[in-house]
Scaffold this motif. Structure first.
Motif, short mmCIF file in Angstrom:
data_model
loop_
_atom_site.label_atom_id
_atom_site.label_comp_id
_atom_site.label_asym_id
_atom_site.label_seq_id
_atom_site.Cartn_x
_atom_site.Cartn_y
_atom_site.Cartn_z
N ASN A 249 34.66 82.42 -20.84
CA ASN A 249 35.92 83.14 -21.04
C ASN A 249 36.76 82.49 -22.13
O ASN A 249 37.59 83.15 -22.76
CB ASN A 249 36.72 83.15 -19.73
CG ASN A 249 36.07 84.00 -18.67
OD1 ASN A 249 35.94 85.19 -18.84
ND2 ASN A 249 35.63 83.37 -17.60
N ILE A 250 36.55 81.19 -22.34
CA ILE A 250 37.31 80.47 -23.36
C ILE A 250 36.61 80.55 -24.71
O ILE A 250 37.17 81.02 -25.70
CB ILE A 250 37.50 78.99 -22.96
CG1 ILE A 250 38.18 78.90 -21.60
CG2 ILE A 250 38.29 78.24 -24.01
CD1 ILE A 250 38.18 77.50 -21.04
N VAL A 251 35.34 80.13 -24.73
CA VAL A 251 34.67 79.97 -26.03
C VAL A 251 34.19 81.28 -26.63
O VAL A 251 34.14 81.44 -27.85
CB VAL A 251 33.50 78.98 -25.90
CG1 VAL A 251 34.00 77.61 -25.52
CG2 VAL A 251 32.47 79.46 -24.88
N LYS A 252 33.81 82.26 -25.80
CA LYS A 252 33.32 83.52 -26.35
C LYS A 252 34.46 84.42 -26.83
O LYS A 252 34.33 85.13 -27.80
CB LYS A 252 32.48 84.26 -25.31
CG LYS A 252 31.11 83.62 -25.07
CD LYS A 252 30.28 84.46 -24.11
CE LYS A 252 28.89 83.85 -23.94
NZ LYS A 252 28.05 84.64 -23.01
N HIS A 253 35.58 84.37 -26.10
CA HIS A 253 36.69 85.24 -26.44
C HIS A 253 37.79 84.51 -27.20
O HIS A 253 38.80 85.13 -27.57
CB HIS A 253 37.26 85.87 -25.17
CG HIS A 253 36.25 86.62 -24.36
ND1 HIS A 253 35.64 87.77 -24.82
CD2 HIS A 253 35.71 86.38 -23.14
CE1 HIS A 253 34.79 88.21 -23.91
NE2 HIS A 253 34.81 87.38 -22.88
N ASN A 254 37.60 83.21 -27.41
CA ASN A 254 38.55 82.43 -28.20
C ASN A 254 39.98 82.52 -27.64
O ASN A 254 40.94 82.63 -28.37
CB ASN A 254 38.54 82.89 -29.65
CG ASN A 254 39.13 81.85 -30.59
OD1 ASN A 254 39.11 80.66 -30.30
ND2 ASN A 254 39.68 82.29 -31.70
N GLN A 255 40.09 82.46 -26.31
CA GLN A 255 41.38 82.57 -25.66
C GLN A 255 41.53 81.48 -24.60
O GLN A 255 40.53 81.04 -24.02
CB GLN A 255 41.54 83.94 -24.99
CG GLN A 255 41.61 85.10 -25.97
CD GLN A 255 41.76 86.43 -25.26
OE1 GLN A 255 41.47 86.54 -24.08
NE2 GLN A 255 42.22 87.44 -25.98
N CYS A 289 38.82 74.94 -32.15
CA CYS A 289 38.23 75.67 -33.27
C CYS A 289 38.48 74.96 -34.59
O CYS A 289 39.46 74.23 -34.76
CB CYS A 289 38.82 77.09 -33.36
SG CYS A 289 38.55 78.10 -31.89
N ASN A 290 37.58 75.23 -35.52
CA ASN A 290 37.76 74.83 -36.91
C ASN A 290 37.62 76.11 -37.73
O ASN A 290 36.52 76.62 -37.93
CB ASN A 290 36.72 73.80 -37.33
CG ASN A 290 36.82 73.45 -38.81
OD1 ASN A 290 37.93 73.27 -39.32
ND2 ASN A 290 35.69 73.39 -39.49
N ASP A 291 38.75 76.63 -38.19
CA ASP A 291 38.79 77.95 -38.81
C ASP A 291 38.25 78.98 -37.81
O ASP A 291 38.77 79.10 -36.73
CB ASP A 291 38.01 77.96 -40.13
CG ASP A 291 38.68 77.06 -41.17
OD1 ASP A 291 39.92 76.93 -41.13
OD2 ASP A 291 37.96 76.46 -41.99
N ASP A 292 37.16 79.67 -38.18
CA ASP A 292 36.59 80.68 -37.28
C ASP A 292 35.47 80.14 -36.42
O ASP A 292 34.87 80.87 -35.63
CB ASP A 292 36.07 81.87 -38.10
CG ASP A 292 37.19 82.61 -38.83
OD1 ASP A 292 38.32 82.60 -38.30
OD2 ASP A 292 36.94 83.17 -39.91
N THR A 293 35.15 78.87 -36.56
CA THR A 293 34.05 78.28 -35.81
C THR A 293 34.56 77.63 -34.53
O THR A 293 35.42 76.75 -34.57
CB THR A 293 33.32 77.21 -36.64
OG1 THR A 293 32.85 77.80 -37.85
CG2 THR A 293 32.14 76.64 -35.87
N LYS A 325 40.33 70.53 -36.40
CA LYS A 325 40.38 70.27 -37.84
C LYS A 325 39.57 69.04 -38.23
O LYS A 325 39.00 68.96 -39.32
CB LYS A 325 41.84 70.10 -38.27
CG LYS A 325 42.03 69.87 -39.75
CD LYS A 325 43.50 69.72 -40.09
CE LYS A 325 44.06 68.39 -39.64
NZ LYS A 325 45.45 68.17 -40.14
N HIS A 326 39.50 68.05 -37.31
CA HIS A 326 38.84 66.79 -37.63
C HIS A 326 37.39 66.71 -37.16
O HIS A 326 36.67 65.81 -37.57
CB HIS A 326 39.63 65.63 -37.01
CG HIS A 326 40.97 65.42 -37.61
ND1 HIS A 326 41.16 64.71 -38.79
CD2 HIS A 326 42.21 65.85 -37.23
CE1 HIS A 326 42.45 64.70 -39.09
NE2 HIS A 326 43.10 65.38 -38.16
N LEU A 327 36.95 67.63 -36.31
CA LEU A 327 35.61 67.55 -35.75
C LEU A 327 34.48 67.67 -36.76
O LEU A 327 33.45 67.00 -36.60
CB LEU A 327 35.43 68.62 -34.66
CG LEU A 327 36.06 68.30 -33.31
CD1 LEU A 327 35.89 69.48 -32.36
CD2 LEU A 327 35.44 67.04 -32.71
N PRO A 328 34.57 68.50 -37.81
CA PRO A 328 33.42 68.67 -38.71
C PRO A 328 32.94 67.37 -39.34
O PRO A 328 31.76 67.27 -39.72
CB PRO A 328 33.95 69.64 -39.78
CG PRO A 328 34.99 70.43 -39.08
CD PRO A 328 35.65 69.46 -38.15
#
Length: 339
Positions: A249-255, A289-293, A325-328
């Motif tokens: 519910n969190i990661v698929k819908h980004n909510q 998230c990092n941008d859209d990822t 932002k820092h994960l990549p």
């Protein structure tokens, strides 16, 4: 004779004006310095306000003798686990009777007489939510002279000192830039979540938390946590992947997902026993998230039942976004799941 009376009256007027003289700007400065540090010497105070030590000594004596100033020692006490504010509407003529009865109870910190729809505001503290509920049922709902009441739990108290605390997210952003590994970065996020968001427990996962979802970041998951048992973390990870209970519910819908009482909410039904064994009540999960990822999840836990607050979610998402932002920089690191 008339002249003597006029002179005597003028004399008394002048004496009265001297007696009621308000503290001036210098008095206020001295009081402010001693309020911050009651152990500050007269010489130190004099140097800060720009007068002689004798003047400071005289002013302090006058503030104590005339204005009732006291220099006292205090200790910071941890807020009670459960705090309650109750608005009370009383029967006609019972305002002071009810106020006196409530004020005499050991759980009650303050009783305020007010205007408006409710005559009394009662502030009380308890060792647990169950104690607060028992107090409310026995002494408010069933209390003599009380016609109607409305209660609410205190989640957090904001004072001048807490409102002026440093921006933890700005500090986190700077520290994250120099973190030596993903685990160090996630540890920083855990520390900030407990310090600035008031969470009692926290769990953060970075990377592919759901291996079957190709839209997620490709690298394996790394997790860190505070206040949770290793058993809980492992079973949540396994059940989340096998049953798809709540993380999708969190990661698929980004909510974000907010659960006020995890022990009874259907979203956490399959892990209700785990929730009870850990002892938390409220839960908030957010995407990292990092941008859209989508790069992972940030989960916050509170021991008490709390109400949904937009400002809390906004600040929590700000932390999650800063982390994303820092994960990549660490995407090529091997995964680790430390205890």
């Amino acid at each position: 004779m008339m002249v003597d009376i006029q002179i005597q009256q003028c004399y008394h007027v002048r004496v009265k004006e001297v007696d009621v003289r308000e503290p001036d700007a210098l008095d206020e400065k001295i009081f402010g310095l001693l309020a911050e540090n009651g152990r500050m010497s007269n010489l130190e105070v004099a140097a800060k306000v720009g007068v002689s030590e004798k003047t400071v000594r005289q002013r302090i004596r006058r503030l104590i003798e005339r204005d009732g100033m006291r220099v006292v020692a205090t200790m910071d006490h941890k807020a009670p686990p459960s705090r309650l504010i109750v608005l009370v509407r009383v029967e006609s003529g019972q305002r002071f009777v009810v106020a006196d009865r409530m004020a005499s109870m050991p759980q009650v910190d303050e009783v305020h007489l007010t205007t408006g729809a409710y005559e009394l505001v009662v502030l009380a503290s308890f060792e647990s939510d169950s104690d607060a509920l028992e107090f409310y049922v026995r002494h408010v709902e069933q209390g003599p002279g009380i016609e109607e009441s409305l209660s609410t739990h205190v989640v957090e108290t904001i004072t001048g000192s807490t409102a002026a605390r440093p921006d933890h997210f700005e500090q986190f952003d700077k520290q994250a830039s120099s973190a030596g590994s993903m685990s160090e970065l996630l540890d920083l996020a855990c520390d900030v979540a407990t310090a600035s968001l008031g969470a009692d427990r926290v769990h953060v996962a970075a990377g592919n938390v759901l291996p079957g979802d190709p839209t997620l970041s490709p690298w394996p998951s790394t997790m860190r946590w505070r206040g949770l048992s290793s058993r809980y973390v492992e079973e949540i990870r396994v059940k989340g992947q096998a049953e798809g209970i709540i993380l999708p519910n969190i990661v698929k819908h980004n909510q974000h997902v907010f659960v006020a009482d995890a022990a009874t909410d259907p979203l956490l039904r399959s892990v209700a026993d785990l929730v009870v064994s850990e002892g938390f009540h409220s839960w908030l999960g957010l995407p990292v998230c990092n941008d859209d990822t989508r790069s992972g999840t940030l989960c916050l836990y509170w021991n008490n039942i709390i109400t949904y607050r937009e400002d809390l979610v906004r600040r929590a998402q700000e932390l999650a976004d800063t982390l994303g932002k820092h994960l990549p920089r660490y995407s090529s690191e091997p995964s680790d799941v430390p205890a």
